[in-house]
Design a protein around this motif. Sequence first.
Motif, PDB file in Angstrom:
ATOM      1  N   GLN A   1      10.163 -20.328   3.574  1.00  0.00           N
ATOM      2  CA  GLN A   1      11.317 -20.716   4.381  1.00  0.00           C
ATOM      3  C   GLN A   1      12.205 -19.510   4.662  1.00  0.00           C
ATOM      4  OE1 GLN A   1      13.290 -23.934   2.344  1.00  0.00           O
ATOM      5  NE2 GLN A   1      11.889 -25.465   3.194  1.00  0.00           N
ATOM      6  N   PRO A   2      12.957 -19.559   5.752  1.00  0.00           N
ATOM      7  CA  PRO A   2      13.915 -18.477   6.017  1.00  0.00           C
ATOM      8  C   PRO A   2      14.839 -18.277   4.823  1.00  0.00           C
ATOM      9  CG  PRO A   2      13.711 -19.879   7.942  1.00  0.00           C
ATOM     10  CD  PRO A   2      12.929 -20.551   6.845  1.00  0.00           C
ATOM     11  N   GLY A   3      15.077 -17.005   4.509  1.00  0.00           N
ATOM     12  CA  GLY A   3      15.879 -16.665   3.350  1.00  0.00           C
ATOM     13  C   GLY A   3      15.078 -16.512   2.073  1.00  0.00           C
ATOM     14  N   GLY A   4      13.824 -16.884   2.109  1.00  0.00           N
ATOM     15  CA  GLY A   4      12.977 -16.803   0.932  1.00  0.00           C
ATOM     16  C   GLY A   4      12.401 -15.417   0.699  1.00  0.00           C
ATOM     17  N   SER A   5      11.549 -15.335  -0.319  1.00  0.00           N
ATOM     18  CA  SER A   5      10.964 -14.053  -0.724  1.00  0.00           C
ATOM     19  C   SER A   5       9.456 -14.189  -0.922  1.00  0.00           C
ATOM     20  CB  SER A   5      11.581 -13.578  -2.043  1.00  0.00           C
ATOM     21  OG  SER A   5      12.974 -13.359  -1.908  1.00  0.00           O
ATOM     22  N   LEU A   6       8.783 -13.085  -0.710  1.00  0.00           N
ATOM     23  CA  LEU A   6       7.364 -12.970  -1.005  1.00  0.00           C
ATOM     24  C   LEU A   6       7.095 -11.549  -1.471  1.00  0.00           C
ATOM     25  CD1 LEU A   6       5.407 -14.629   1.985  1.00  0.00           C
ATOM     26  CD2 LEU A   6       5.455 -15.431  -0.395  1.00  0.00           C
ATOM     27  N   THR A   7       6.069 -11.398  -2.292  1.00  0.00           N
ATOM     28  CA  THR A   7       5.611 -10.060  -2.661  1.00  0.00           C
ATOM     29  C   THR A   7       4.145  -9.925  -2.274  1.00  0.00           C
ATOM     30  OG1 THR A   7       7.140  -9.891  -4.520  1.00  0.00           O
ATOM     31  CG2 THR A   7       5.254  -8.413  -4.521  1.00  0.00           C
ATOM     32  N   LEU A   8       3.879  -8.948  -1.427  1.00  0.00           N
ATOM     33  CA  LEU A   8       2.513  -8.644  -1.033  1.00  0.00           C
ATOM     34  C   LEU A   8       1.941  -7.576  -1.955  1.00  0.00           C
ATOM     35  CD1 LEU A   8       2.904  -8.438   2.855  1.00  0.00           C
ATOM     36  CD2 LEU A   8       2.533 -10.448   1.405  1.00  0.00           C
ATOM     37  N   SER A   9       0.645  -7.673  -2.189  1.00  0.00           N
ATOM     38  CA  SER A   9      -0.069  -6.652  -2.960  1.00  0.00           C
ATOM     39  C   SER A   9      -1.230  -6.125  -2.141  1.00  0.00           C
ATOM     40  CB  SER A   9      -0.611  -7.233  -4.276  1.00  0.00           C
ATOM     41  OG  SER A   9       0.420  -7.744  -5.079  1.00  0.00           O
ATOM     42  N   CYS A  10      -1.572  -4.877  -2.383  1.00  0.00           N
ATOM     43  CA  CYS A  10      -2.735  -4.273  -1.735  1.00  0.00           C
ATOM     44  C   CYS A  10      -3.487  -3.501  -2.814  1.00  0.00           C
ATOM     45  CB  CYS A  10      -2.301  -3.362  -0.610  1.00  0.00           C
ATOM     46  SG  CYS A  10      -3.648  -2.403   0.134  1.00  0.00           S
ATOM     47  N   ALA A  11      -4.658  -3.998  -3.163  1.00  0.00           N
ATOM     48  CA  ALA A  11      -5.462  -3.379  -4.205  1.00  0.00           C
ATOM     49  C   ALA A  11      -6.491  -2.452  -3.578  1.00  0.00           C
ATOM     50  CB  ALA A  11      -6.158  -4.456  -5.024  1.00  0.00           C
ATOM     51  N   ALA A  12      -6.513  -1.208  -4.058  1.00  0.00           N
ATOM     52  CA  ALA A  12      -7.398  -0.189  -3.493  1.00  0.00           C
ATOM     53  C   ALA A  12      -8.565   0.097  -4.422  1.00  0.00           C
ATOM     54  CB  ALA A  12      -6.612   1.094  -3.254  1.00  0.00           C
ATOM     55  N   SER A  13      -9.699   0.414  -3.840  1.00  0.00           N
ATOM     56  CA  SER A  13     -10.854   0.816  -4.622  1.00  0.00           C
ATOM     57  C   SER A  13     -11.743   1.726  -3.782  1.00  0.00           C
ATOM     58  CB  SER A  13     -11.650  -0.407  -5.103  1.00  0.00           C
ATOM     59  OG  SER A  13     -12.118  -1.153  -3.999  1.00  0.00           O
ATOM     60  N   GLY A  14     -12.519   2.554  -4.467  1.00  0.00           N
ATOM     61  CA  GLY A  14     -13.473   3.395  -3.771  1.00  0.00           C
ATOM     62  C   GLY A  14     -12.950   4.757  -3.364  1.00  0.00           C
ATOM     63  N   PHE A  15     -11.699   5.056  -3.678  1.00  0.00           N
ATOM     64  CA  PHE A  15     -11.144   6.377  -3.390  1.00  0.00           C
ATOM     65  C   PHE A  15     -10.059   6.677  -4.415  1.00  0.00           C
ATOM     66  CE2 PHE A  15      -7.127   5.045  -1.392  1.00  0.00           C
ATOM     67  CZ  PHE A  15      -7.417   3.742  -1.017  1.00  0.00           C
ATOM     68  N   THR A  16      -9.616   7.927  -4.441  1.00  0.00           N
ATOM     69  CA  THR A  16      -8.616   8.356  -5.422  1.00  0.00           C
ATOM     70  C   THR A  16      -7.235   7.969  -4.918  1.00  0.00           C
ATOM     71  OG1 THR A  16     -10.053  10.201  -6.046  1.00  0.00           O
ATOM     72  CG2 THR A  16      -7.769  10.272  -6.803  1.00  0.00           C
ATOM     73  N   PHE A  17      -6.787   6.812  -5.349  1.00  0.00           N
ATOM     74  CA  PHE A  17      -5.563   6.196  -4.836  1.00  0.00           C
ATOM     75  C   PHE A  17      -4.360   7.130  -4.933  1.00  0.00           C
ATOM     76  CE2 PHE A  17      -3.033   2.679  -3.585  1.00  0.00           C
ATOM     77  CZ  PHE A  17      -1.904   2.626  -4.395  1.00  0.00           C
ATOM     78  N   SER A  18      -4.257   7.860  -6.011  1.00  0.00           N
ATOM     79  CA  SER A  18      -3.071   8.697  -6.248  1.00  0.00           C
ATOM     80  C   SER A  18      -2.984   9.884  -5.295  1.00  0.00           C
ATOM     81  CB  SER A  18      -3.051   9.181  -7.688  1.00  0.00           C
ATOM     82  OG  SER A  18      -4.218   9.940  -7.973  1.00  0.00           O
ATOM     83  N   ASN A  19      -4.015  10.140  -4.503  1.00  0.00           N
ATOM     84  CA  ASN A  19      -3.976  11.210  -3.506  1.00  0.00           C
ATOM     85  C   ASN A  19      -3.549  10.718  -2.121  1.00  0.00           C
ATOM     86  OD1 ASN A  19      -4.751  13.213  -5.266  1.00  0.00           O
ATOM     87  ND2 ASN A  19      -6.925  13.102  -4.722  1.00  0.00           N
ATOM     88  N   TYR A  20      -3.236   9.437  -2.033  1.00  0.00           N
ATOM     89  CA  TYR A  20      -2.986   8.832  -0.730  1.00  0.00           C
ATOM     90  C   TYR A  20      -1.557   8.330  -0.602  1.00  0.00           C
ATOM     91  CZ  TYR A  20      -7.897   9.048   0.549  1.00  0.00           C
ATOM     92  OH  TYR A  20      -9.144   9.495   0.880  1.00  0.00           O
TER      93      TYR A  20
ATOM     94  N   HIS B   1      -4.696  10.041   3.341  1.00  0.00           N
ATOM     95  CA  HIS B   1      -4.766  11.164   2.397  1.00  0.00           C
ATOM     96  C   HIS B   1      -3.607  12.117   2.656  1.00  0.00           C
ATOM     97  CE1 HIS B   1      -6.261  14.703   0.308  1.00  0.00           C
ATOM     98  NE2 HIS B   1      -7.029  13.873  -0.382  1.00  0.00           N
ATOM     99  N   ARG B   2      -2.980  12.551   1.594  1.00  0.00           N
ATOM    100  CA  ARG B   2      -1.749  13.331   1.721  1.00  0.00           C
ATOM    101  C   ARG B   2      -1.974  14.716   2.320  1.00  0.00           C
ATOM    102  NH1 ARG B   2      -1.065  16.833  -2.684  1.00  0.00           N
ATOM    103  NH2 ARG B   2      -2.659  16.605  -4.310  1.00  0.00           N
ATOM    104  N   ILE B   3      -3.258  15.177   2.358  1.00  0.00           N
ATOM    105  CA  ILE B   3      -3.545  16.491   2.942  1.00  0.00           C
ATOM    106  C   ILE B   3      -4.392  16.368   4.211  1.00  0.00           C
ATOM    107  CG2 ILE B   3      -4.676  18.724   2.558  1.00  0.00           C
ATOM    108  CD1 ILE B   3      -3.907  18.448  -0.392  1.00  0.00           C
ATOM    109  N   ASN B   4      -5.566  15.735   4.109  1.00  0.00           N
ATOM    110  CA  ASN B   4      -6.468  15.730   5.262  1.00  0.00           C
ATOM    111  C   ASN B   4      -6.291  14.529   6.182  1.00  0.00           C
ATOM    112  OD1 ASN B   4      -7.896  13.538   4.174  1.00  0.00           O
ATOM    113  ND2 ASN B   4      -9.380  14.849   3.150  1.00  0.00           N
TER     114      ASN B   4
END
Length: 117
Positions: A12-31, A99-102
């Motif tokens: 409902q308007p005024g409400g809250s939600l939390t979205l999640s995005c789960a990563a796999s297959g790459f080095t997440f901390s470089n992105y 990726h933070r570089i390429n």
Amino acid sequence: VQLVESGGGLVQPGGSLTLSCAASGFTFSNYRMRWYRQAPGKEREWVATITSTGGLKNYADSVKGRFTISRDNAKNTVYLQMNSLEPEDTAVYYCNAEHRINRQGYWGQGTQVTVSS
């Protein structure tokens, strides 16, 4: 490589939600991670960005003060906490990794958020 969004739904308007995005297959901390959204009949628009370490965050003016992006590099997951939701926030929400570089990038499949009474 996979980015899997979850947490969408009907709220409902005024409400809250939390979205999640789960990563796999790459080095997440470089992105750098971003959330985008696409409403029916509109172009995809950028919502928020968080750097690879989580040290810097940026938001679109339309969500500033209401949405918070965060990440947990130990869990390879990025989050979008959405508060004070408005009907105009109705869209499919996508996470994006760059990726933070390429600048190699990946997209998730999206999760629907509907704000309606």
